[in-house]
Design a protein around this motif. Structure first.
Motif, mmCIF file in Angstrom:
data_model
loop_
_atom_site.group_PDB
_atom_site.id
_atom_site.type_symbol
_atom_site.label_atom_id
_atom_site.label_comp_id
_atom_site.label_asym_id
_atom_site.label_seq_id
_atom_site.Cartn_x
_atom_site.Cartn_y
_atom_site.Cartn_z
ATOM 1 N N ILE A 137 0.834 -1.211 0.000
ATOM 2 C CA ILE A 137 0.000 0.000 0.000
ATOM 3 C C ILE A 137 0.865 1.256 0.000
ATOM 4 O O ILE A 137 0.559 2.241 -0.684
ATOM 5 C CB ILE A 137 -0.944 -0.012 1.222
ATOM 6 N N HIS A 152 -8.450 -4.652 0.866
ATOM 7 C CA HIS A 152 -8.144 -3.226 0.761
ATOM 8 C C HIS A 152 -8.556 -2.740 -0.617
ATOM 9 O O HIS A 152 -8.246 -3.375 -1.634
ATOM 10 C CB HIS A 152 -6.650 -2.986 0.986
ATOM 11 N N ASP A 153 -9.228 -1.604 -0.677
ATOM 12 C CA ASP A 153 -9.773 -1.100 -1.937
ATOM 13 C C ASP A 153 -8.701 -0.749 -2.956
ATOM 14 O O ASP A 153 -8.962 -0.765 -4.163
ATOM 15 C CB ASP A 153 -10.648 0.139 -1.674
ATOM 16 N N ASP A 154 -7.487 -0.405 -2.505
ATOM 17 C CA ASP A 154 -6.418 0.001 -3.431
ATOM 18 C C ASP A 154 -5.655 -1.185 -4.004
ATOM 19 O O ASP A 154 -4.772 -0.995 -4.849
ATOM 20 C CB ASP A 154 -5.429 0.939 -2.730
ATOM 21 N N LEU A 155 -5.978 -2.383 -3.534
ATOM 22 C CA LEU A 155 -5.248 -3.572 -3.982
ATOM 23 C C LEU A 155 -6.172 -4.525 -4.717
ATOM 24 O O LEU A 155 -7.373 -4.574 -4.459
ATOM 25 C CB LEU A 155 -4.622 -4.290 -2.785
ATOM 26 N N THR A 156 -5.582 -5.276 -5.625
ATOM 27 C CA THR A 156 -6.313 -6.323 -6.323
ATOM 28 C C THR A 156 -5.426 -7.554 -6.415
ATOM 29 O O THR A 156 -4.225 -7.488 -6.089
ATOM 30 C CB THR A 156 -6.745 -5.862 -7.731
ATOM 31 N N SER A 272 -1.051 -3.353 -6.760
ATOM 32 C CA SER A 272 -1.855 -2.131 -6.699
ATOM 33 C C SER A 272 -2.914 -2.131 -7.796
ATOM 34 O O SER A 272 -2.647 -2.490 -8.935
ATOM 35 C CB SER A 272 -0.955 -0.908 -6.829
ATOM 36 N N ARG A 273 -4.092 -1.687 -7.443
ATOM 37 C CA ARG A 273 -5.176 -1.606 -8.416
ATOM 38 C C ARG A 273 -4.959 -0.458 -9.412
ATOM 39 O O ARG A 273 -5.399 -0.518 -10.554
ATOM 40 C CB ARG A 273 -6.501 -1.410 -7.692
ATOM 41 N N HIS A 274 -4.262 0.599 -8.968
ATOM 42 C CA HIS A 274 -4.211 1.829 -9.754
ATOM 43 C C HIS A 274 -2.820 2.180 -10.301
ATOM 44 O O HIS A 274 -2.713 2.695 -11.408
ATOM 45 C CB HIS A 274 -4.714 3.002 -8.911
ATOM 46 N N GLN A 275 -1.761 1.951 -9.553
ATOM 47 C CA GLN A 275 -0.429 2.403 -9.945
ATOM 48 C C GLN A 275 0.516 1.211 -10.084
ATOM 49 O O GLN A 275 0.862 0.576 -9.096
ATOM 50 C CB GLN A 275 0.133 3.399 -8.923
ATOM 51 N N ARG A 276 0.911 0.953 -11.343
ATOM 52 C CA ARG A 276 1.833 -0.158 -11.605
ATOM 53 C C ARG A 276 2.865 0.301 -12.623
ATOM 54 O O ARG A 276 2.523 0.895 -13.644
ATOM 55 C CB ARG A 276 1.078 -1.393 -12.123
#
Length: 293
Positions: A137, A152-156, A272-276
Motif C-alpha cells: 500500500i 483493501h480497496d487500493d489492492l487487487t 496495486s489496483r491503480h499504480q503499476r
C-alpha cells in the motif's frame, strides 16, 4: 558537440575520404563538410589534415577518435535502456512473500523471470503477510504473494496457483502406515499449528482441524510455517500444512495426502489496483503465463 557531428566524425575518421564517408552516412558531401567544420569550431581545433593527395587525422583528431566510439556506444546504450524501461524490460522489482510460498514454487518462477529479463533487478523481501500488505500500500513493494486475497480497496489480486494440503508427521508415527489420511484420523493427535491470529491462512488451517466440532489438541503455535517441521521432528505432534513445505523438508519426517477430498491452499499475486510500473506489468504478464506451465 552534438551526437550527429560525432557520428559523422567517426565515419570520416575511419574512411579518411569524404566521398566514401558521405555514402556510408547516406548524405551528400557538402552537409558532411558542414558537420565536421561545425565540430571543429566547437572544439577549437582542426581534426583532419587535408591535402589534395590524402587526408589524415591531426593529434586532436586522434584523441577524439579514441573517445568518440565509447561516447557513441554509451549514447546508444542510454537510449536502449530508456526504451527498455518504458517497455518494462529494465528497472527494479520489489517482491514480498513468505518462506513457505518460496518453497511452493515462487523461487522457480523468479529464476525464470530473471533469466528472461536480465535487465530487471529482482529484490525479494521475506515478510509476514500483514507487513507485506502494508508495504504494498505504501509503495515499498511492487508485488506480493500471499495465501489470502487482500481486504483493501487500493489492492487487487489474481489466483497464481493452488497447492494441496498434506499431513506431516514423524517417520515412525503409526499413521504413516496409511497411504492417505482423513481429517477424522487426526482427531486424537497433538497438532503443531500456525498461530490462528497471525493470518487468514492460519485461521483456515485451524478450521480444517476443527471440522465437525472437533476440539484439536494444540501442542505448539508458531508464526512462521518453516518452524513447523522442526517441531514435528522433535515429537511435538503432527501438522497440516502446504505440500511445498513438506516436499523440501529433510529429516525423519513423512507426509501423507488428505482424502477423500484434499483441502488446498490458494496462493495469490497481489498488486496495486491503480499504480503499476512497466516492470510490474512485465512480471504480471509472465506470472499469468506461469499458470499454464
Amino acid at each position: 558537440m552534438r551526437i550527429r557531428q560525432l557520428h559523422c566524425f567517426v565515419v570520416l575518421a575511419e574512411e579518411l575520404n569524404f566521398t566514401r564517408a558521405a555514402k556510408r552516412l547516406n548524405m551528400s558531401q557538402p552537409p558532411l563538410s558542414l558537420q565536421i567544420q561545425s565540430l571543429e569550431r566547437a572544439l577549437g581545433a582542426d581534426l583532419f589534415h587535408r591535402s589534395s593527395r590524402k587526408m589524415t587525422l591531426t593529434q586532436a583528431g586522434e584523441v577524439l577518435q579514441r573517445r568518440a566510439k565509447n561516447i557513441l556506444a554509451q549514447h546508444d546504450r542510454a537510449i536502449l535502456e530508456v526504451r527498455e524501461a518504458i517497455a518494462g524490460h529494465h528497472g527494479v522489482l520489489d517482491i514480498g512473500t513468505t518462506g513457505s510460498i518460496l518453497r511452493a514454487g515462487l523461487a522457480d518462477l523468479l529464476a525464470r523471470f530473471c533469466r528472461e529479463f536480465p535487465g530487471i533487478t529482482v529484490r525479494l523481501h521475506e515478510e509476514a503477510p500483514a507487513l507485506q500488505i502494508s508495504d504494498l500500500i505504501s509503495g515499498r513493494m511492487d508485488v506480493i504473494f500471499n495465501r489470502s486475497p487482500p481486504a483493501h480497496d487500493d489492492l487487487t489480486c489474481e489466483l497464481a496457483w493452488k497447492e494441496d494440503m498434506v499431513v506431516m508427521l514423524p517417520a515412525d508415527h503409526p499413521l504413516g502406515a496409511q497411504d492417505t489420511l482423513s481429517l477424522d484420523d487426526l482427531r486424537s493427535e497433538r497438532h503443531v499449528i500456525l498461530r490462528p491470529d497471525s493470518s487468514d491462512f492460519a485461521a483456515y488451517i485451524m478450521s480444517l482441524i476443527s471440522h465437525g466440532g472437533m476440539r484439536p489438541r494444540i501442542s505448539q503455535q508458531v508464526v512462521d510455517a518453516q518452524s513447523i517441521p522442526s517441531l514435528v521432528a522433535a515429537g511435538f505432534g503432527i501438522s497440516v500444512l502446504p505440500a511445498g513445505i513438506a516436499k523440501l523438508t529433510s529429516g525423519p519426517l513423512i507426509s501423507r495426502p488428505i482424502a477423500p477430498e484434499s483441502p488446498v491452499s490458494e496462493i495469490f499475486t497481489v498488486y496495486s489496483r491503480h499504480q503499476r510500473s512497466p516492470v510490474t506489468e512485465t512480471f504480471l504478464r509472465m506470472a499469468r503465463l506461469a499458470r499454464s506451465w
